[in-house]
Enzyme design. Structure first.
Site, mmCIF file in Angstrom:
data_model
loop_
_atom_site.group_PDB
_atom_site.id
_atom_site.type_symbol
_atom_site.label_atom_id
_atom_site.label_comp_id
_atom_site.label_asym_id
_atom_site.label_seq_id
_atom_site.Cartn_x
_atom_site.Cartn_y
_atom_site.Cartn_z
ATOM 1 N N HIS A 121 33.726 6.387 -3.665
ATOM 2 C CA HIS A 121 34.518 5.284 -3.090
ATOM 3 C C HIS A 121 34.282 3.994 -3.890
ATOM 4 C CE1 HIS A 121 34.257 7.539 0.973
ATOM 5 N NE2 HIS A 121 35.525 7.562 0.610
ATOM 6 N N LYS A 169 37.974 10.852 16.258
ATOM 7 C CA LYS A 169 37.580 11.637 15.079
ATOM 8 C C LYS A 169 36.093 12.031 15.114
ATOM 9 C CE LYS A 169 39.859 11.554 10.653
ATOM 10 N NZ LYS A 169 39.907 10.909 9.341
ATOM 11 N N ARG A 171 41.108 12.713 -6.368
ATOM 12 C CA ARG A 171 40.059 13.496 -7.048
ATOM 13 C C ARG A 171 40.709 14.745 -7.644
ATOM 14 N NH1 ARG A 171 36.536 13.537 -1.753
ATOM 15 N NH2 ARG A 171 38.644 14.084 -1.182
ATOM 16 N N SER A 174 32.648 12.451 1.438
ATOM 17 C CA SER A 174 31.730 12.115 2.530
ATOM 18 C C SER A 174 31.325 13.380 3.274
ATOM 19 C CB SER A 174 32.399 11.145 3.505
ATOM 20 O OG SER A 174 32.760 9.970 2.854
HETATM 21 O O1 PNS Z 1 39.211 8.651 4.580
HETATM 22 P P1 PNS Z 1 40.430 9.314 5.096
HETATM 23 O O2 PNS Z 1 40.120 10.039 6.388
HETATM 24 O O3 PNS Z 1 41.084 10.198 4.076
HETATM 25 O O4 PNS Z 1 41.494 8.152 5.427
HETATM 26 C C1 PNS Z 1 42.707 8.468 6.057
HETATM 27 C C2 PNS Z 1 43.446 7.185 6.498
HETATM 28 C C3 PNS Z 1 42.540 6.277 7.301
HETATM 29 C C4 PNS Z 1 43.923 6.434 5.265
HETATM 30 C C5 PNS Z 1 44.667 7.630 7.362
HETATM 31 O O5 PNS Z 1 44.248 8.538 8.325
HETATM 32 C C6 PNS Z 1 45.370 6.462 8.071
HETATM 33 O O6 PNS Z 1 45.935 5.612 7.433
HETATM 34 N N1 PNS Z 1 45.312 6.460 9.410
HETATM 35 C C7 PNS Z 1 45.928 5.437 10.240
HETATM 36 C C8 PNS Z 1 47.235 5.924 10.883
HETATM 37 C C9 PNS Z 1 48.337 5.922 9.859
HETATM 38 O O7 PNS Z 1 48.844 4.892 9.477
HETATM 39 N N2 PNS Z 1 48.709 7.135 9.346
HETATM 40 C C10 PNS Z 1 49.654 7.308 8.258
HETATM 41 C C11 PNS Z 1 51.104 7.245 8.651
HETATM 42 S S1 PNS Z 1 51.538 8.290 9.986
#
Ligand code: PNS
Length: 160
Positions: A18, A42, A91, A129
């Site tokens: 990150h 989560k 990645r 992670s």
């Molecule tokens: O570290 P991650 O879990 O890959 O991050 C995912 C994240 C936080 C970027 C994604 O789950 C997110 O943006 N969640 C908020 C809800 C949202 O806007 N979802 C996308 C459009 S439906």
């Protein structure tokens, strides 16, 4: 005009992968807001406060980085921050499908905010992670894969 990007994620916990993306992103944007998704459903390993604290400590050496939390739609949060972009790390190929879906949905929801993908350094290509937590849970050595503050926390959490 200040070009602000949002670097969103669960960051449960933040890894050196990150940080690599964040540092690369700082050469493109004036300010990057590291935004932690606050989603208790989560069942994260670390609380939102712990994650905030770990990210703040790990980014102390960097300028133009803010750390924040959000809930609800990422794109709405990005708009409230006047962001021009969402920053995501890419990645291996396995990331592609999910990232593609996420980026296209976000674009559909707001066409003015672009998703920018950056590739991690090769050494972080298989770092996540989840895999780090898995190794740490069973006493595996993850030194060098996470910032020192995170290593300390993992050792304490998993008692090794
Ligand atoms: O570290 P991650 O879990 O890959 O991050 C995912 C994240 C936080 C970027 C994604 O789950 C997110 O943006 N969640 C908020 C809800 C949202 O806007 N979802 C996308 C459009 S439906």
């Amino acid at each position: 005009m200040t070009r602000i990007a949002i670097y969103p994620g669960s960051f449960d916990p933040i890894t050196n992968g990150h940080l690599d993306i964040l540092e690369r992103g700082l050469s493109l944007f004036d300010t990057i807001i590291v935004a932690i998704l606050n989603n208790p459903s989560k069942k994260p390993c670390f609380s939102i406060e712990e994650r905030l604290d770990m990210i703040r400590t790990s980014t102390e050496h960097l300028q133009h980085v803010d750390v924040d939390t959000f809930d609800g739609l990422l794109i709405d949060y990005a708009k409230t921050k006047n962001a021009v972009a969402l920053l995501r790390g890419m990645r291996a190929v396995s990331d592609f499908e999910y990232e593609f879906q996420l980026a296209l949905m976000n674009r559909r929801l707001n066409r003015d905010i672009q998703t920018v993908f950056l590739m991690t350094g090769l050494r972080w290509i298989f770092t996540s992670s989840s895999i780090i937590k898995e190794a740490a849970r069973f006493g595996g050595d993850v030194e060098g894969m996470v910032p020192p503050v995170v290593l300390k926390k993992l050792k304490k959490r998993f008692n090794y």
